[in-house]
Design a protein around this motif. Structure first.
Motif, mmCIF file in Angstrom:
data_model
loop_
_atom_site.group_PDB
_atom_site.id
_atom_site.type_symbol
_atom_site.label_atom_id
_atom_site.label_comp_id
_atom_site.label_asym_id
_atom_site.label_seq_id
_atom_site.Cartn_x
_atom_site.Cartn_y
_atom_site.Cartn_z
ATOM 1 N N CYS A 39 -13.807 -8.571 15.940
ATOM 2 C CA CYS A 39 -14.672 -9.390 16.791
ATOM 3 C C CYS A 39 -16.142 -8.998 16.654
ATOM 4 O O CYS A 39 -17.025 -9.864 16.577
ATOM 5 N N SER A 40 -16.413 -7.711 16.607
ATOM 6 C CA SER A 40 -17.808 -7.269 16.495
ATOM 7 C C SER A 40 -18.381 -7.611 15.122
ATOM 8 O O SER A 40 -19.538 -8.035 15.015
ATOM 9 N N ALA A 49 -19.274 -4.904 24.717
ATOM 10 C CA ALA A 49 -18.738 -6.082 25.391
ATOM 11 C C ALA A 49 -17.267 -6.300 25.017
ATOM 12 O O ALA A 49 -16.420 -6.569 25.884
ATOM 13 N N PHE A 50 -16.946 -6.154 23.736
ATOM 14 C CA PHE A 50 -15.557 -6.355 23.308
ATOM 15 C C PHE A 50 -14.653 -5.213 23.771
ATOM 16 O O PHE A 50 -13.482 -5.435 24.097
ATOM 17 N N THR A 83 -15.029 -3.615 26.561
ATOM 18 C CA THR A 83 -14.789 -3.917 27.972
ATOM 19 C C THR A 83 -13.687 -4.962 28.122
ATOM 20 O O THR A 83 -12.825 -4.844 29.006
ATOM 21 N N CYS A 84 -13.688 -5.972 27.253
ATOM 22 C CA CYS A 84 -12.624 -6.988 27.283
ATOM 23 C C CYS A 84 -11.257 -6.342 27.023
ATOM 24 O O CYS A 84 -10.271 -6.654 27.710
ATOM 25 N N VAL A 85 -11.204 -5.439 26.039
ATOM 26 C CA VAL A 85 -9.945 -4.754 25.729
ATOM 27 C C VAL A 85 -9.489 -3.916 26.912
ATOM 28 O O VAL A 85 -8.299 -3.909 27.277
ATOM 29 N N GLN A 86 -10.421 -3.209 27.545
ATOM 30 C CA GLN A 86 -10.076 -2.397 28.705
ATOM 31 C C GLN A 86 -9.485 -3.237 29.833
ATOM 32 O O GLN A 86 -8.472 -2.867 30.440
ATOM 33 N N LEU A 87 -10.126 -4.353 30.121
ATOM 34 C CA LEU A 87 -9.647 -5.210 31.202
ATOM 35 C C LEU A 87 -8.265 -5.781 30.888
ATOM 36 O O LEU A 87 -7.393 -5.858 31.765
ATOM 37 N N LEU A 88 -8.049 -6.179 29.637
ATOM 38 C CA LEU A 88 -6.751 -6.725 29.245
ATOM 39 C C LEU A 88 -5.646 -5.664 29.330
ATOM 40 O O LEU A 88 -4.556 -5.933 29.838
ATOM 41 N N VAL A 108 -11.553 -4.814 18.206
ATOM 42 C CA VAL A 108 -12.999 -4.665 18.396
ATOM 43 C C VAL A 108 -13.729 -4.775 17.064
ATOM 44 O O VAL A 108 -14.798 -5.390 16.973
ATOM 45 N N THR A 119 -19.157 -11.360 15.135
ATOM 46 C CA THR A 119 -20.310 -11.684 15.977
ATOM 47 C C THR A 119 -21.612 -11.222 15.332
ATOM 48 O O THR A 119 -22.601 -11.955 15.309
#
Length: 234
Positions: free
Chosen positions: A54-55, A81-82, A84-89, A51, A58
């Motif tokens: 990436c943050s 947003a990042f 959330t991506c980590v959580q989903l992965l 995170v 960006t």
């Protein structure tokens, strides 16, 4: 400051001199809560480092289009947003570790270390330097997490890498090391009070090392100003 020296300074700041965990004391809530094992610490540390990188990248890329008045809410949205991506992965590929980390995974959004680097460095520097800063700060935070997790796991359970399969898959179950045989778990090391004590020892050790380094460095000699007395008596 030329580019190579700037990268060296960023690495030195992130890994040691301005370490988010040992010096800035940021993100202590998850750091103290989930570091009961090395695997938990490694999972949270890798997520935080991802995170951060990436943050930072960006925020640096869009710095010229973000109004100063609303920059903090925009930074938080980017970080969220990042996360959330980590959580989903993690939910898809490492569900056991995802459940183990629990609420502390989404709490990465409020980690002051991430917001602080976005505001203090990424929003004022090019993408390459901002990404490298995120990498070094994240790596410094990860190292503190892993060391703290190792200390607590060895003292509390007598093992290392217990539950490695939660992060790396079934094959990693063989990575478990039994350091010492304990009849019962040492609860003080496993519970949050043990994390506070271990963290205090880590901070004290770092300060001691810094003092030793400072003693071996040559002291700068203060320039003495020679005072001249003017006598007007004839």
């Amino acid at each position: 400051m030329n580019i190579p020296n700037e990268y060296k300074e960023l690495a030195w700041q992130g890994l040691w001199k301005n370490n988010p965990g040992l010096v800035q004391l940021l993100g202590l809530c998850p750091l103290l809560a989930v570091t009961s094992t090395v695997v938990n610490a490694l999972g949270l540390g890798l997520a935080t480092m991802f995170v951060l990188i990436c943050s930072n990248a960006t925020v640096s890329a869009i710095q010229h289009w973000v109004p100063k008045e609303i920059r903090i809410p925009i930074f938080v949205l980017i970080i969220a947003a990042f996360v959330t991506c980590v959580q989903l992965l993690m939910n898809a590929f490492t569900y056991g570790l995802y459940e183990s980390l629990g609420i502390f995974l989404p709490l990465i959004v409020t980690n002051c270390a991430i917001i602080g680097r976005a505001e203090a460095y990424a929003s004022k520097n090019p993408v390459k330097q901002a990404s490298f800063d995120g990498l070094m700060m994240g790596l410094g935070f990860l190292l503190v997490l892993v060391v703290l997790g190792a200390i607590r796991e060895v003292l509390g359970q007598g093992t290392l890498f217990d539950g490695a399969q939660l992060l790396l898959g079934d094959w990693a179950a063989n990575l478990r090391i039994e350091v010492m045989q304990l009849d019962n778990q040492f609860l003080l090391a496993i519970l949050p009070p043990g994390a506070f004590i271990a963290m205090g020892f880590l901070i004290a050790a770092k300060n001691k090392i810094d003092d030793k380094i400072a003693q071996h460095q040559p002291k700068e000699q203060e320039s003495q100003i020679e005072r001249v007395r003017v006598n007007f008596d004839s």
